[in-house]
Design an enzyme around this catalytic site. Structure first.
Site, mmCIF file in Angstrom:
data_model
loop_
_atom_site.group_PDB
_atom_site.id
_atom_site.type_symbol
_atom_site.label_atom_id
_atom_site.label_comp_id
_atom_site.label_asym_id
_atom_site.label_seq_id
_atom_site.Cartn_x
_atom_site.Cartn_y
_atom_site.Cartn_z
ATOM 1 N N HIS A 1 38.959 -39.689 62.417
ATOM 2 C CA HIS A 1 37.710 -40.138 63.049
ATOM 3 C C HIS A 1 37.107 -38.944 63.794
ATOM 4 O O HIS A 1 37.100 -38.910 65.020
ATOM 5 C CB HIS A 1 38.032 -41.284 64.014
ATOM 6 C CG HIS A 1 36.822 -42.034 64.502
ATOM 7 N ND1 HIS A 1 36.845 -42.796 65.662
ATOM 8 C CD2 HIS A 1 35.568 -42.157 64.004
ATOM 9 C CE1 HIS A 1 35.656 -43.348 65.840
ATOM 10 N NE2 HIS A 1 34.867 -42.983 64.856
ATOM 11 N N ARG B 1 31.903 -53.901 65.585
ATOM 12 C CA ARG B 1 33.164 -54.151 64.903
ATOM 13 C C ARG B 1 33.964 -55.208 65.661
ATOM 14 O O ARG B 1 33.962 -55.250 66.882
ATOM 15 C CB ARG B 1 33.987 -52.868 64.792
ATOM 16 C CG ARG B 1 33.467 -51.884 63.732
ATOM 17 C CD ARG B 1 34.326 -50.633 63.617
ATOM 18 N NE ARG B 1 34.277 -49.853 64.831
ATOM 19 C CZ ARG B 1 35.170 -49.874 65.797
ATOM 20 N NH1 ARG B 1 36.276 -50.616 65.676
ATOM 21 N NH2 ARG B 1 35.017 -49.150 66.881
ATOM 22 N N ASP C 1 31.227 -38.233 61.932
ATOM 23 C CA ASP C 1 32.091 -39.386 62.224
ATOM 24 C C ASP C 1 33.469 -39.313 61.572
ATOM 25 O O ASP C 1 34.434 -39.793 62.145
ATOM 26 C CB ASP C 1 31.383 -40.679 61.780
ATOM 27 C CG ASP C 1 31.995 -41.941 62.390
ATOM 28 O OD1 ASP C 1 32.214 -41.965 63.622
ATOM 29 O OD2 ASP C 1 32.270 -42.895 61.646
ATOM 30 N N ARG D 1 21.780 -49.248 66.030
ATOM 31 C CA ARG D 1 22.119 -48.049 65.237
ATOM 32 C C ARG D 1 20.985 -47.648 64.311
ATOM 33 O O ARG D 1 20.105 -48.445 63.999
ATOM 34 C CB ARG D 1 23.367 -48.330 64.392
ATOM 35 C CG ARG D 1 24.603 -48.709 65.228
ATOM 36 C CD ARG D 1 25.745 -47.789 64.996
ATOM 37 N NE ARG D 1 26.813 -47.953 65.985
ATOM 38 C CZ ARG D 1 27.741 -47.021 66.195
ATOM 39 N NH1 ARG D 1 27.732 -45.898 65.515
ATOM 40 N NH2 ARG D 1 28.674 -47.220 67.094
ATOM 41 N N TYR E 1 27.930 -56.389 59.709
ATOM 42 C CA TYR E 1 27.815 -55.213 60.578
ATOM 43 C C TYR E 1 28.485 -53.978 59.954
ATOM 44 O O TYR E 1 29.585 -54.078 59.385
ATOM 45 C CB TYR E 1 28.437 -55.486 61.957
ATOM 46 C CG TYR E 1 28.510 -54.200 62.768
ATOM 47 C CD1 TYR E 1 27.363 -53.647 63.314
ATOM 48 C CD2 TYR E 1 29.714 -53.503 62.910
ATOM 49 C CE1 TYR E 1 27.403 -52.440 63.992
ATOM 50 C CE2 TYR E 1 29.776 -52.297 63.592
ATOM 51 C CZ TYR E 1 28.611 -51.763 64.126
ATOM 52 O OH TYR E 1 28.658 -50.565 64.786
ATOM 53 N N CYS F 1 31.467 -42.276 71.913
ATOM 54 C CA CYS F 1 31.901 -41.322 72.941
ATOM 55 C C CYS F 1 31.426 -39.896 72.660
ATOM 56 O O CYS F 1 31.972 -38.944 73.206
ATOM 57 C CB CYS F 1 33.414 -41.362 73.105
ATOM 58 S SG CYS F 1 33.976 -42.885 73.893
ATOM 59 N N SER G 1 34.816 -44.403 69.441
ATOM 60 C CA SER G 1 33.489 -44.881 69.085
ATOM 61 C C SER G 1 32.547 -44.818 70.288
ATOM 62 O O SER G 1 32.927 -45.186 71.401
ATOM 63 C CB SER G 1 33.594 -46.319 68.577
ATOM 64 O OG SER G 1 34.490 -46.357 67.483
ATOM 65 N N LYS H 1 34.638 -47.064 57.616
ATOM 66 C CA LYS H 1 35.893 -47.179 58.359
ATOM 67 C C LYS H 1 37.011 -47.742 57.471
ATOM 68 O O LYS H 1 38.164 -47.325 57.564
ATOM 69 C CB LYS H 1 35.700 -48.027 59.624
ATOM 70 C CG LYS H 1 34.737 -47.384 60.634
ATOM 71 C CD LYS H 1 35.242 -46.054 61.067
ATOM 72 C CE LYS H 1 34.277 -45.107 61.750
ATOM 73 N NZ LYS H 1 33.521 -45.434 62.875
HETATM 74 P P1 GTP Z 1 30.412 -43.723 66.829
HETATM 75 O O1 GTP Z 1 29.273 -43.603 65.856
HETATM 76 O O2 GTP Z 1 30.532 -45.099 67.416
HETATM 77 O O3 GTP Z 1 31.719 -43.262 66.272
HETATM 78 O O4 GTP Z 1 30.036 -42.852 68.128
HETATM 79 P P2 GTP Z 1 29.901 -41.303 68.480
HETATM 80 O O5 GTP Z 1 31.218 -40.784 68.946
HETATM 81 O O6 GTP Z 1 29.226 -40.550 67.384
HETATM 82 O O7 GTP Z 1 28.971 -41.363 69.787
HETATM 83 P P3 GTP Z 1 27.500 -40.807 70.055
HETATM 84 O O8 GTP Z 1 27.410 -39.315 69.883
HETATM 85 O O9 GTP Z 1 26.541 -41.612 69.286
HETATM 86 O O10 GTP Z 1 27.332 -41.093 71.616
HETATM 87 C C1 GTP Z 1 27.430 -42.380 72.163
HETATM 88 C C2 GTP Z 1 26.768 -42.440 73.522
HETATM 89 O O11 GTP Z 1 27.312 -41.449 74.396
HETATM 90 C C3 GTP Z 1 25.271 -42.202 73.449
HETATM 91 O O12 GTP Z 1 24.603 -43.146 74.250
HETATM 92 C C4 GTP Z 1 25.108 -40.803 73.995
HETATM 93 O O13 GTP Z 1 23.876 -40.621 74.600
HETATM 94 C C5 GTP Z 1 26.294 -40.663 74.967
HETATM 95 N N1 GTP Z 1 26.770 -39.247 75.057
HETATM 96 C C6 GTP Z 1 27.023 -38.418 74.024
HETATM 97 N N2 GTP Z 1 27.398 -37.181 74.438
HETATM 98 C C7 GTP Z 1 27.396 -37.237 75.797
HETATM 99 C C8 GTP Z 1 27.689 -36.272 76.822
HETATM 100 O O14 GTP Z 1 28.032 -35.109 76.571
HETATM 101 N N3 GTP Z 1 27.579 -36.714 78.113
HETATM 102 C C9 GTP Z 1 27.205 -37.985 78.417
HETATM 103 N N4 GTP Z 1 27.128 -38.336 79.701
HETATM 104 N N5 GTP Z 1 26.897 -38.917 77.480
HETATM 105 C C10 GTP Z 1 26.997 -38.553 76.186
HETATM 106 C C1 SPV Z 2 32.369 -46.641 65.199
HETATM 107 O O1 SPV Z 2 32.413 -47.780 65.725
HETATM 108 O O2 SPV Z 2 33.243 -45.767 65.434
HETATM 109 C C2 SPV Z 2 31.249 -46.265 64.304
HETATM 110 C C3 SPV Z 2 30.334 -47.311 63.883
HETATM 111 O O3 SPV Z 2 31.162 -45.124 63.876
HETATM 112 S S1 SPV Z 2 31.032 -48.299 62.631
HETATM 113 O O4 SPV Z 2 30.711 -47.707 61.341
HETATM 114 O O5 SPV Z 2 30.447 -49.596 62.753
HETATM 115 O O6 SPV Z 2 32.467 -48.353 62.765
HETATM 116 MN MN MN Z 3 32.864 -43.863 64.491
#
Ligand code: GTP
Ligand code: SPV
Ligand code: MN
Length: 583
Positions: A225, A68, A274, A366, A196, A249, A247, A205
């Site tokens: 979110h 983004r 999400d 992704r 993207y 996290c 994002s 979003k």
């Molecule tokens: P968006 O789709 O961008 O909104 O992200 P999200 O909040 O769904 O994040 P996601 O669960 O995909 O995690 C992002 C990164 O954080 C990945 O590389 C995970 O492996 C890492 N991660 C997730 N949970 C944990 C955790 O509990 N501990 C640690 N150390 N890393 C984590």
């Molecule tokens: C984020 O960035 O929080 C995502 C991926 O979940 S996107 O849909 O590209 O915003």
């Molecule tokens: Mn997101």
């Protein structure tokens, strides 16, 4: 049925963008087959090994179009004040004119796809209809996975003109010709110059957060979110929680958590990973639906150890974007199981070996996969009434300061915990990675109106909800002095969720600190966990000095909002300040 409003908007867009032809998407399997074949022939998709990844594809985006672009994202309300100090703004008339020029003839030689879609379960009072006009087959195919697309949207729409109008063109993909514009007062989105996900899949979003948050404020609900997850106890009781993390996290991971072996009898059910739309139900409680139909998840770090459910979800019918391609037609990314492959083709299409300096997959690569394929998808995930929420978690990625978990004193204090979330930036947006910034409720890039009014809306909602969810703040990302994560995270996060459930049920021991209630040393079930007592102590510590150090940056953030900041938020800040200094 002919929808005049829709037809005339499509005609007007075609006059502007001048496509060679216009194709209305119906969302059928036949259409999926046709569009994927065309995309393969055009080099936009690479088919993966049909035995190991049936009906799945790899897409490589332009190297400057992988995340983004927040600095090119705008909330164009008629009054600049209404978009607030945390959003970019342009005068709507000017934006229509200037961005309109970028759309002028942008689809010459291309096909214009008309993509009707529903956000939310079919037949749900929560749901909203949108239509995206796009010149990207990749976008149309992703929308087929991420939304209820095609005929299922046209039927409920009928001849109504109550739908979000989203116009999208890849343009020339140059950042200097890119703009992601929202016109909340017109229920309209114009996005040009990027293919993207978050910039181009306009249901996600743009509609489900920015436009929806604006509508939600007017209509008295919340568009957030947040993941939604059901946690089943050994006795079989399922409690639903929603959690907002910025994002990349950890939302997808928490939503699909696999309990560790020591946590016998516990199960987790995914409702969403999400976005949550939450309304007050007839019983006065807060009810949530997931408006999406698929997951657009972060690939790196996903493994059979960290998130086996996500891996299983991507077993077929999946589009991978910017991952590494192996010679056997399967995919790989950093953090996937086992040793790195001997070789392959990196996300930019260049030969790659484990010795290569650059990563094989982009850090924000992704997968797009249908939610129904998730092994732990909740039987309630398409319930038109949603699921009742008992707790709300806010969280960030903080190497220091923020403890593993803290419970707010009450709703208003919980809103303050959300409003002051700080988190290190990630690869999900362009720009520096690892810089701590305030990201209130993980909505900094996604709030479609003035952030101070958004805080006010949260405070108002609290007054209207009967038996409101308890609010917590969590941090899985605390590091030791050598930069190692102190907390094992992933499945082990269930231990924290169990304390959250205990608190919801009037149990769970806690000590009161200036920032809220923190678990006592024995309140978390740590059986089978190899964690030193000193690590645990650091994870649950509330360091007054460090927290005093947070105050100036909180004050500076709140100062941006001037007089528009709700008095209750100011009061929360002065309350914290005095507890830290005199408590
Ligand atoms: P968006 O789709 O961008 O909104 O992200 P999200 O909040 O769904 O994040 P996601 O669960 O995909 O995690 C992002 C990164 O954080 C990945 O590389 C995970 O492996 C890492 N991660 C997730 N949970 C944990 C955790 O509990 N501990 C640690 N150390 N890393 C984590
Ligand atoms: C984020 O960035 O929080 C995502 C991926 O979940 S996107 O849909 O590209 O915003
Ligand atoms: Mn997101």
């Amino acid at each position: 049925m002919v929808n005049r409003a829709l037809e005339s908007w499509v005609e007007e867009s075609a006059r502007r963008c001048k496509p060679d032809k216009v194709v209305w998407c119906d969302g059928s399997d036949e259409e999926w087959g046709r569009l994927t074949s065309e995309a393969v022939a055009a080099g936009e998709l690479i088919p993966l090994n049909p035995k190991l990844h049936p009906n799945s594809f790899l897409h490589r985006s332009a190297p400057n179009d992988v995340a983004r672009t927040e600095h090119l994202t705008y909330i164009n309300t008629r009054s600049k004040d209404d978009s607030g100090p945390t959003n970019n703004w342009r005068d709507p008339k000017q934006a229509y004119e200037q961005v309109g020029r970028l759309f002028e003839g942008a689809m010459k030689g291309r096909t214009m796809y008309v993509v009707p879609f529903v956000m939310g379960p079919l037949g749900s009072p929560f749901s909203k209809v949108g239509v995206e006009i796009t010149d990207s087959r990749y976008v149309a195919l992703n929308m087929r996975i991420m939304t209820r697309m095609g005929k299922p949207a046209l039927d409920p729409l009928g001849d109504s003109d109550d739908f979000t109008r989203g116009l999208h063109s890849c343009g020339d993909l140059k950042e200097e010709h890119r703009a992601i514009c929202h016109f909340p007062e017109d229920n309209t989105i114009w996005s040009v110059g990027s293919g993207y996900g978050g910039n181009a899949l306009l249901g996600k979003k743009c509609l489900a957060l920015r436009i929806a948050s604006f509508l939600a404020r007017g209509e008295g609900w919340l568009a957030e979110h947040m993941l939604i997850v059901g946690i089943q106890s050994p006795e079989g009781k399922i409690t639903y929680i929603a959690a907002a993390f910025p994002s990349a996290c950890g939302k997808t991971n928490l939503a699909m958590l696999v309990p560790p072996a020591s946590q016998k009898g516990w199960r987790v059910w995914t409702v969403g990973d999400d976005i949550a739309w939450m309304r007050i139900g007839p019983d006065g409680r807060l009810w949530a639906v997931n408006p999406e139909a698929g997951f657009f998840g972060v690939a790196p770090g996903t493994s059979s150890k960290s998130n086996p459910n996500a891996l299983a979800t991507t077993g077929m019918n999946t589009i991978f974007t910017n991952v590494l391609l192996k010679p056997d037609g399967t995919v790989w990314w950093e953090g996937l199981d086992g040793a790195p492959p001997e070789g392959g083709t990196d996300w930019r299409g260049r030969p790659w070996t484990p010795g290569s300096k650059e990563k094989g997959a982009h850090p924000n690569s992704r997968f797009t996969a249908p939610a129904v394929q998730c092994p732990c998808i909740s039987p309630e995930w398409e319930n038109p009434n949603g699921v009742p929420i008992s707790a709300i978690l806010f969280g960030g990625r903080r190497a220091r300061v923020a403890p593993l978990v803290v419970e707010s004193f009450d709703w208003a204090h919980g809103v303050f915990l959300g409003a002051t979330v700080a988190s290190e930036t990630t690869a999900a947006a362009t720009g520096a990675v690892g810089v701590v910034r305030r990201d209130p409720m993980a909505m900094l890039p996604f709030c479609g109106y003035h952030m101070a009014d958004y805080f006010g809306h949260w405070l108002e909602m609290g007054k209207r909800i009967k038996s409101s969810p308890r609010i917590f703040h969590v941090n899985w990302f605390r590091q030791d002095s050598s930069g190692k994560f102190l907390w094992p995270g992933f499945g082990e996060n269930l231990r924290v969720l169990r304390w959250v459930l205990d608190r919801v049920n009037g149990r769970g021991e806690a000590r009161e600190t200036p920032i809220g209630f923190v678990p006592t040393p024995n309140a978390l079930d740590l059986t089978g966990l190899d964690l030193s007592p000193s690590a645990m102590e650091t994870l649950l510590a509330v360091d007054r000095e460090a927290w005093r150090g947070e105050l100036p940056s909180q004050a500076e953030f709140f100062a941006k909002f001037g007089e528009r900041l709700p008095a209750a938020m100011k009061a929360q800040y002065t309350g914290l300040e005095s507890r830290l200094n005199h408590g």
